[in-house]
Design a protein around this motif. Sequence first.
Motif, PDB file in Angstrom:
ATOM      1  N   GLN A  69      11.760 -45.725 -72.552  1.00 22.25           N
ATOM      2  CA  GLN A  69      10.938 -45.018 -71.571  1.00 22.25           C
ATOM      3  C   GLN A  69      10.464 -45.962 -70.468  1.00 22.25           C
ATOM      4  O   GLN A  69      10.311 -45.560 -69.313  1.00 22.25           O
ATOM      5  CB  GLN A  69       9.733 -44.370 -72.265  1.00 22.25           C
ATOM      6  CG  GLN A  69       8.964 -43.421 -71.358  1.00 22.25           C
ATOM      7  CD  GLN A  69       7.842 -42.692 -72.079  1.00 22.25           C
ATOM      8  OE1 GLN A  69       7.434 -43.075 -73.176  1.00 22.25           O
ATOM      9  NE2 GLN A  69       7.324 -41.643 -71.472  1.00 22.25           N
ATOM     10  N   ALA A  70      10.251 -47.235 -70.821  1.00 23.94           N
ATOM     11  CA  ALA A  70       9.808 -48.228 -69.838  1.00 23.94           C
ATOM     12  C   ALA A  70      10.960 -48.800 -69.021  1.00 23.94           C
ATOM     13  O   ALA A  70      10.735 -49.603 -68.104  1.00 23.94           O
ATOM     14  CB  ALA A  70       9.075 -49.361 -70.555  1.00 23.94           C
ATOM     15  N   GLY A  71      12.204 -48.402 -69.360  1.00 21.68           N
ATOM     16  CA  GLY A  71      13.356 -48.892 -68.607  1.00 21.68           C
ATOM     17  C   GLY A  71      13.768 -50.300 -68.961  1.00 21.68           C
ATOM     18  O   GLY A  71      14.466 -50.967 -68.192  1.00 21.68           O
ATOM     19  N   VAL A  74      18.572 -50.145 -73.016  1.00 23.30           N
ATOM     20  CA  VAL A  74      19.558 -49.092 -72.772  1.00 23.30           C
ATOM     21  C   VAL A  74      20.043 -48.602 -74.131  1.00 23.30           C
ATOM     22  O   VAL A  74      20.152 -49.386 -75.081  1.00 23.30           O
ATOM     23  CB  VAL A  74      20.739 -49.643 -71.947  1.00 23.30           C
ATOM     24  CG1 VAL A  74      21.825 -48.597 -71.782  1.00 23.30           C
ATOM     25  CG2 VAL A  74      20.257 -50.128 -70.588  1.00 23.30           C
ATOM     26  N   HIS A  75      20.323 -47.308 -74.210  1.00 19.96           N
ATOM     27  CA  HIS A  75      20.836 -46.739 -75.461  1.00 19.96           C
ATOM     28  C   HIS A  75      22.332 -46.521 -75.360  1.00 19.96           C
ATOM     29  O   HIS A  75      22.813 -45.940 -74.383  1.00 19.96           O
ATOM     30  CB  HIS A  75      20.143 -45.411 -75.781  1.00 19.96           C
ATOM     31  CG  HIS A  75      20.578 -44.804 -77.071  1.00 19.96           C
ATOM     32  ND1 HIS A  75      21.305 -43.631 -77.146  1.00 19.96           N
ATOM     33  CD2 HIS A  75      20.413 -45.225 -78.359  1.00 19.96           C
ATOM     34  CE1 HIS A  75      21.547 -43.345 -78.406  1.00 19.96           C
ATOM     35  NE2 HIS A  75      21.031 -44.294 -79.157  1.00 19.96           N
ATOM     36  N   PHE A  82      20.473 -49.687 -79.517  1.00 20.95           N
ATOM     37  CA  PHE A  82      19.798 -50.083 -78.281  1.00 20.95           C
ATOM     38  C   PHE A  82      20.138 -51.535 -77.963  1.00 20.95           C
ATOM     39  O   PHE A  82      20.343 -52.348 -78.875  1.00 20.95           O
ATOM     40  CB  PHE A  82      18.278 -49.944 -78.430  1.00 20.95           C
ATOM     41  CG  PHE A  82      17.809 -48.532 -78.625  1.00 20.95           C
ATOM     42  CD1 PHE A  82      17.440 -47.750 -77.541  1.00 20.95           C
ATOM     43  CD2 PHE A  82      17.721 -47.970 -79.899  1.00 20.95           C
ATOM     44  CE1 PHE A  82      16.996 -46.442 -77.703  1.00 20.95           C
ATOM     45  CE2 PHE A  82      17.287 -46.670 -80.081  1.00 20.95           C
ATOM     46  CZ  PHE A  82      16.928 -45.910 -78.984  1.00 20.95           C
ATOM     47  N   PHE A  83      20.146 -51.865 -76.659  1.00 22.16           N
ATOM     48  CA  PHE A  83      20.313 -53.267 -76.264  1.00 22.16           C
ATOM     49  C   PHE A  83      19.533 -53.528 -74.981  1.00 22.16           C
ATOM     50  O   PHE A  83      19.158 -52.590 -74.267  1.00 22.16           O
ATOM     51  CB  PHE A  83      21.793 -53.637 -76.106  1.00 22.16           C
ATOM     52  CG  PHE A  83      22.559 -52.801 -75.115  1.00 22.16           C
ATOM     53  CD1 PHE A  83      22.671 -53.196 -73.787  1.00 22.16           C
ATOM     54  CD2 PHE A  83      23.186 -51.619 -75.513  1.00 22.16           C
ATOM     55  CE1 PHE A  83      23.377 -52.434 -72.872  1.00 22.16           C
ATOM     56  CE2 PHE A  83      23.906 -50.850 -74.602  1.00 22.16           C
ATOM     57  CZ  PHE A  83      23.995 -51.253 -73.284  1.00 22.16           C
ATOM     58  N   PRO A 121      14.921 -49.009 -63.638  1.00 20.79           N
ATOM     59  CA  PRO A 121      15.139 -47.624 -63.211  1.00 20.79           C
ATOM     60  C   PRO A 121      13.811 -46.930 -62.930  1.00 20.79           C
ATOM     61  O   PRO A 121      12.739 -47.474 -63.228  1.00 20.79           O
ATOM     62  CB  PRO A 121      15.824 -46.997 -64.437  1.00 20.79           C
ATOM     63  CG  PRO A 121      15.256 -47.763 -65.591  1.00 20.79           C
ATOM     64  CD  PRO A 121      15.081 -49.173 -65.095  1.00 20.79           C
ATOM     65  N   GLU A 122      13.874 -45.753 -62.363  1.00 20.81           N
ATOM     66  CA  GLU A 122      12.665 -44.945 -62.161  1.00 20.81           C
ATOM     67  C   GLU A 122      12.078 -44.577 -63.526  1.00 20.81           C
ATOM     68  O   GLU A 122      12.809 -44.179 -64.439  1.00 20.81           O
ATOM     69  CB  GLU A 122      13.013 -43.666 -61.400  1.00 20.81           C
ATOM     70  CG  GLU A 122      13.601 -43.898 -60.016  1.00 20.81           C
ATOM     71  CD  GLU A 122      12.544 -44.033 -58.935  1.00 20.81           C
ATOM     72  OE1 GLU A 122      11.629 -43.194 -58.886  1.00 20.81           O
ATOM     73  OE2 GLU A 122      12.648 -44.970 -58.124  1.00 20.81           O
ATOM     74  N   THR A 123      10.792 -44.755 -63.676  1.00 22.06           N
ATOM     75  CA  THR A 123      10.103 -44.430 -64.926  1.00 22.06           C
ATOM     76  C   THR A 123       8.804 -43.703 -64.574  1.00 22.06           C
ATOM     77  O   THR A 123       8.438 -43.613 -63.392  1.00 22.06           O
ATOM     78  CB  THR A 123       9.748 -45.715 -65.719  1.00 22.06           C
ATOM     79  OG1 THR A 123       8.725 -46.438 -64.988  1.00 22.06           O
ATOM     80  CG2 THR A 123      10.957 -46.606 -65.937  1.00 22.06           C
TER      81      THR A 123
END
Length: 217
Positions: A69-71, A74-75, A82-83, A121-123
Amino acid sequence: YAHQVAVEYFQKQLLGLKYPSVLKDYLIGKRQISRENIEFFKMGLSGEEWDGFLKYAKSKDLTPDDLLQAGLVVHSEEKQSFFDRFRQRLMIPIFNLSQKPIAFGGRTLRKGEPAKYINSPETPLYSKSNVLYGLNFSRDAIRESGAAYIVEGYFDFISLWQAGVKNVVASSGTAFTQQQARLLARFCDQVYLFFDADSAGQNAALRSVDSLYDAGL
């Protein structure tokens, strides 16, 4: 909280013993940024591991979903894992006006990397069109002088700041939006555009003019 943990992690990577050349040769040597300002702007480093930050954040009671959610991660649908979003990049935190980190700009340290910069990214916390890099540091100087110098990049901002020019903001390489112009108009009524001399910079400067005029600048 997730971004604050990320700032801590990236700073430890930069100031630790594992990647000494980034601090000594690149930032202090090539860019000629003082150790004092490297620490003042809370610059950091994302290392070579795919999940170094992820592991660190988990130790601070953050979940992968928090970080997504915080950017910051990445999933992977394919691997169902996740990484880290940022790897092998110089990390520059972006702060809101309350001095809280809300995003990052990551400059590649690898030759041949097609994306020179990767930004968060936009969050829910970060919308690029509403934020000006460095305004949290420079707003008092801008208000006192009644004018702001607008540059394109993070390093342009930091170099001017280090040289004693404190009434400066960076547009992060894009033309000004209406929201950014109105934000800046809260602190001054005059601006000077110092974008790059290449065609992209000149075009961005020209595209910014209408937004700046419309905001009364």
